[in-house]
Design a protein around this motif. Structure first.
Motif, PDB file in Angstrom:
ATOM      1  N   ARG A  36     -13.859  -5.302  -0.454  1.00  0.00           N
ATOM      2  CA  ARG A  36     -12.048  -5.029  -0.856  1.00  0.00           C
ATOM      3  C   ARG A  36     -12.251  -5.805  -1.640  1.00  0.00           C
ATOM      4  NH1 ARG A  36     -11.653  -7.857   3.832  1.00  0.00           N
ATOM      5  NH2 ARG A  36      -9.610  -9.334   4.162  1.00  0.00           N
ATOM      6  N   THR A  78       0.563  -1.223   0.506  1.00  0.00           N
ATOM      7  CA  THR A  78       0.274  -0.072   0.378  1.00  0.00           C
ATOM      8  C   THR A  78       0.511   1.560  -0.120  1.00  0.00           C
ATOM      9  OG1 THR A  78      -1.197  -1.496   1.932  1.00  0.00           O
ATOM     10  CG2 THR A  78      -2.016   0.770   1.296  1.00  0.00           C
ATOM     11  N   ASP A 130       0.544  -9.884  -1.400  1.00  0.00           N
ATOM     12  CA  ASP A 130       1.089 -10.231   0.147  1.00  0.00           C
ATOM     13  C   ASP A 130       1.087 -10.829   1.342  1.00  0.00           C
ATOM     14  OD1 ASP A 130      -0.978  -8.605   0.888  1.00  0.00           O
ATOM     15  OD2 ASP A 130      -0.125  -6.747   1.332  1.00  0.00           O
ATOM     16  N   ASN A 131      -0.290 -11.098   1.467  1.00  0.00           N
ATOM     17  CA  ASN A 131      -0.446 -12.391   3.010  1.00  0.00           C
ATOM     18  C   ASN A 131      -0.304 -13.925   2.789  1.00  0.00           C
ATOM     19  OD1 ASN A 131      -1.547 -10.461   5.038  1.00  0.00           O
ATOM     20  ND2 ASN A 131      -3.023 -10.241   2.936  1.00  0.00           N
ATOM     21  N   PHE A 134      -7.805 -17.988   1.656  1.00  0.00           N
ATOM     22  CA  PHE A 134      -7.420 -17.923   0.918  1.00  0.00           C
ATOM     23  C   PHE A 134      -6.646 -19.531  -0.351  1.00  0.00           C
ATOM     24  CE2 PHE A 134      -6.157 -13.499   1.716  1.00  0.00           C
ATOM     25  CZ  PHE A 134      -7.392 -13.323   1.945  1.00  0.00           C
ATOM     26  N   GLN A 163      -0.240  -5.502  -2.615  1.00  0.00           N
ATOM     27  CA  GLN A 163      -1.231  -5.513  -1.621  1.00  0.00           C
ATOM     28  C   GLN A 163      -2.410  -6.169  -2.821  1.00  0.00           C
ATOM     29  OE1 GLN A 163      -3.265  -2.340  -1.938  1.00  0.00           O
ATOM     30  NE2 GLN A 163      -1.740  -0.845  -3.369  1.00  0.00           N
ATOM     31  N   GLN A 164      -3.315  -7.126  -1.814  1.00  0.00           N
ATOM     32  CA  GLN A 164      -3.922  -7.947  -2.631  1.00  0.00           C
ATOM     33  C   GLN A 164      -6.012  -7.145  -2.614  1.00  0.00           C
ATOM     34  OE1 GLN A 164      -4.151 -11.050   1.069  1.00  0.00           O
ATOM     35  NE2 GLN A 164      -4.706 -11.972  -0.640  1.00  0.00           N
ATOM     36  N   HIS A 165      -6.373  -7.822  -3.695  1.00  0.00           N
ATOM     37  CA  HIS A 165      -7.371  -7.232  -4.105  1.00  0.00           C
ATOM     38  C   HIS A 165      -7.844  -6.225  -4.845  1.00  0.00           C
ATOM     39  CE1 HIS A 165      -8.682  -9.886  -0.348  1.00  0.00           C
ATOM     40  NE2 HIS A 165      -7.760  -8.894   0.481  1.00  0.00           N
ATOM     41  N   TRP A 219      -7.224  -2.279  -1.773  1.00  0.00           N
ATOM     42  CA  TRP A 219      -8.533  -3.376  -0.696  1.00  0.00           C
ATOM     43  C   TRP A 219      -9.162  -2.563   0.766  1.00  0.00           C
ATOM     44  CZ3 TRP A 219      -6.230  -2.865   4.829  1.00  0.00           C
ATOM     45  CH2 TRP A 219      -4.960  -2.745   4.999  1.00  0.00           C
ATOM     46  N   THR A 278      -2.864  -8.458  10.226  1.00  0.00           N
ATOM     47  CA  THR A 278      -3.579  -9.762   9.793  1.00  0.00           C
ATOM     48  C   THR A 278      -3.052 -10.713  10.793  1.00  0.00           C
ATOM     49  OG1 THR A 278      -2.254 -10.021   8.046  1.00  0.00           O
ATOM     50  CG2 THR A 278      -4.330  -9.162   6.771  1.00  0.00           C
ATOM     51  N   CYS A 313      -8.843  -9.719   8.617  1.00  0.00           N
ATOM     52  CA  CYS A 313      -7.651  -8.805   8.686  1.00  0.00           C
ATOM     53  C   CYS A 313      -8.686  -7.285   9.022  1.00  0.00           C
ATOM     54  CB  CYS A 313      -7.677  -9.108   6.863  1.00  0.00           C
ATOM     55  SG  CYS A 313      -7.434  -6.577   6.259  1.00  0.00           S
ATOM     56  N   SER A 361      -2.614  -2.743   6.678  1.00  0.00           N
ATOM     57  CA  SER A 361      -3.237  -3.869   7.380  1.00  0.00           C
ATOM     58  C   SER A 361      -2.328  -4.425   9.009  1.00  0.00           C
ATOM     59  CB  SER A 361      -4.937  -4.056   6.431  1.00  0.00           C
ATOM     60  OG  SER A 361      -3.489  -5.626   6.048  1.00  0.00           O
TER      61      SER A 361
END
Ligand code: XUL
Length: 524
Positions: free
Chosen positions: A165, A11, A275-276, A319, A92-94, A132, A300, A332, A298
């Motif tokens: 998100r 991010t 990323d996660n 995931f 970064q997800q989403h 996200w 997590t 998250c 974030s």
């Protein structure tokens, strides 16, 4: 065996981490902070633009410009990029990126003489990307759930209930609010697949780890679900590439990076992941059981699990692990580092004073509690900012600092229950994991040891390890995930933070009060 590069486009920054798998060490770690370099040019703050109503976007062209700057920095520092055998990545997800029909040709003909920014400026059908942190799609979430036959049906199909998100609701909103631009969109990717495409010089598909954060992927088959695509937006299958298996290289690096930065022609590119999911690998969680905590923009809490356990309450996300076989359960929180910074800035302190405040105040904070929703929260679902203080005087800076860290830790305990995992230790990563006083609170709240690692950039490390594993397989050697991650996922000797019985007892008594306060002020 050789050198592998992991790139994490997150991010607020983009990070490169270079490993030498023979010497089993990290040899370079470099980050470009977006605000430091691009806040004026792109008008961002903390890496994003906020546009009201929960809309939060960023600039995909800025991410490309930052990638150039990152690689230039590595080159200027004398790192021999020609020795890199494969590149893996994390995003970064989403977040979604929307490209037009010029993208394929532009990516295929990148000239090393000119920066990416100049050559890519015309490839977007939408110049900004929802990320996200965007909470503006509650309507689209409800519509998608109805479209696939209800919330439980979407959960069973994709592993997740609809989240604001997630990429599907964001794509649906784009189609509804900007139908012409949607029609001009030839390709929709995620942050991860977009950066992979820049590096491979061709469009690269989304991997299952990041695909499971879209509300559009069938979690059982790890392929796009036509039912979910139909419930999201028209002609969507035509705008997505097939899911790219996380461990299979997509091809060699684009000649752009060979000419400009000195990479070898045969350097391979792996599909990027979220990323996660990359942090899961970077922390060595390639077998079920262990739980990790990432304290970044974030926060997590996540675990590697062997069966696809879902969260019916909508607290958690599921995931696919980029290791190809396992799954990842994740909770998250949006109010991570930005909330910690909001408190630090509210009392005009630096991080040293922040840490001292934790040292000066007692566990349990004399009953002072805070609900730290400086921005809308994902877990529990809080649609608008709302900071609640209970038995807590706003003028008491030290008590407020302890209150926010205790709130984050207590919330991580309350909302981990759905994972049905006995948390016996926590592996930590992310910027704030460098702070031992913050980690002490987590050790006491969860009553377990907290393990610290050499790097706080586990997503970039996981990306590099994915590159190592993928490259090894292409050479015909049968290397296991355990062998790949083990040398890099040892906690720093002597750095483990153990729980303290007296403090554990305080939090054991406090967790119910926190939960009650949370219920009182939220719908959950
Ligand atoms: C996870 C999530 C965040 C972003 C941050 O679902 O939304 O952790 O991946 O980069």
């Amino acid at each position: 065996m050789g050198k592998y590069l992991g790139i994490d486009s997150s991010t607020q920054s983009i990070t490169a981490l270079l490993i030498d798998s023979e010497r089993q060490e990290i040899i370079a770690e470099e980050s470009i902070n977006f605000d430091t370099h691009f806040s004026t040019a792109y008008g961002i703050e903390n890496g994003v633009f906020e546009r009201g109503g929960g809309t939060v976007h960023s600039a995909p062209l800025m991410w490309a410009e930052a990638l150039d700057l990152l690689l230039q920095t590595l080159k200027d520092q004398g790192h021999c990029l020609s020795q890199v055998q494969a590149i893996g990545g994390s995003g970064q997800q989403h977040g979604t990126v929307y490209l037009n029909s010029k993208a394929t040709a532009a990516l295929a003909s990148l000239s090393p003489e000119r920066p990416l920014k100049d050559q890519l400026v015309d490839i977007f059908s939408r110049t900004t990307s929802p990320i996200w942190m965007d909470t503006s799609t509650a309507t689209q979430c409800a519509e998608i759930e109805i479209g696939v036959g209800g919330r439980d049906a979407l959960l069973a199909l994709t592993g997740n209930t609809a989240f604001e998100r997630f990429s599907g609701p964001q794509i649906r909103k784009f189609h509804q609010t900007e139908p012409d631009a949607y029609a001009e969109t030839a390709y929709i990717g995620l942050v991860s697949s977009y950066i992979a495409s820049l590096i491979a010089g061709k469009l690269v598909g989304v991997d299952p780890g990041d695909g499971s954060g879209t509300n559009m992927m069938n979690i059982a088959t790890r392929q796009w679900s036509q039912t979910a695509l139909d419930a999201t937006a028209p002609d969507l299958a035509d705008k997505l590439l097939p899911i790219a298996p996380s461990g299979q290289p997509v091809g060699p690096i684009s000649p752009y990076y060979v000419g400009r930065y000195g990479f070898a022609d045969e350097c391979l590119v792996l599909p990027f992941s979220g990323d996660n999911p990359c942090s899961l690998i970077g922390l060595g969680l390639v077998a079920p059981g262990q739980v990790a905590l990432s304290l970044g923009t974030s926060d997590t809490l996540f675990a590697c699990i062997d069966q696809p356990r879902t969260s019916k309450t909508g607290e958690g996300a599921l995931f696919a692990s980029p290791d190809g076989t396992h799954y990842m359960a994740l909770t998250c929180y949006l109010n991570g580092s930005l909330a910690r910074e909001a408190i630090r800035d509210r009392y005009q302190l630096d991080w040293n004073r922040f840490t001292e405040a934790l040292q000066h105040t007692p566990p349990g904070n004399n009953g002072g509690l805070m609900l730290p929703y400086f921005a809308p929260e994902i877990v529990p679902n809080v649609p608008s900012p709302n900071v609640v203080r209970h038995n807590l005087d706003e003028s008491d800076a030290e008590a407020n600092i302890r209150a926010i860290i205790e709130a984050q830790a207590l919330s991580s305990r309350v909302h981990a229950a759905w994972m049905e995992i006995d948390i016996t230790s926590l592996y930590v990563t992310g910027g704030a994991s460098a702070n031992a006083e913050i980690l002490r609170v987590y050790a006491n709240v969860h009553n377990c040891p907290v393990h610290r690692f050499e790097t706080t950039n586990s997503a970039a490390l996981g990306a590099a390890l994915r590159a190592a594993h993928g490259h090894q397989l292409t050479t015909g050697s049968s290397v296991s995930w355990q062998e790949t991650v083990e040398p890099f996922s040892q906690s720093i000797p002597g750095s483990t933070i153990e729980p303290e019985p007296a403090a554990v007892a305080v939090y054991e008594a406090l967790v119910g009060a926190y939960e009650k306060l949370e219920k009182k002020h939220t719908s959950g």
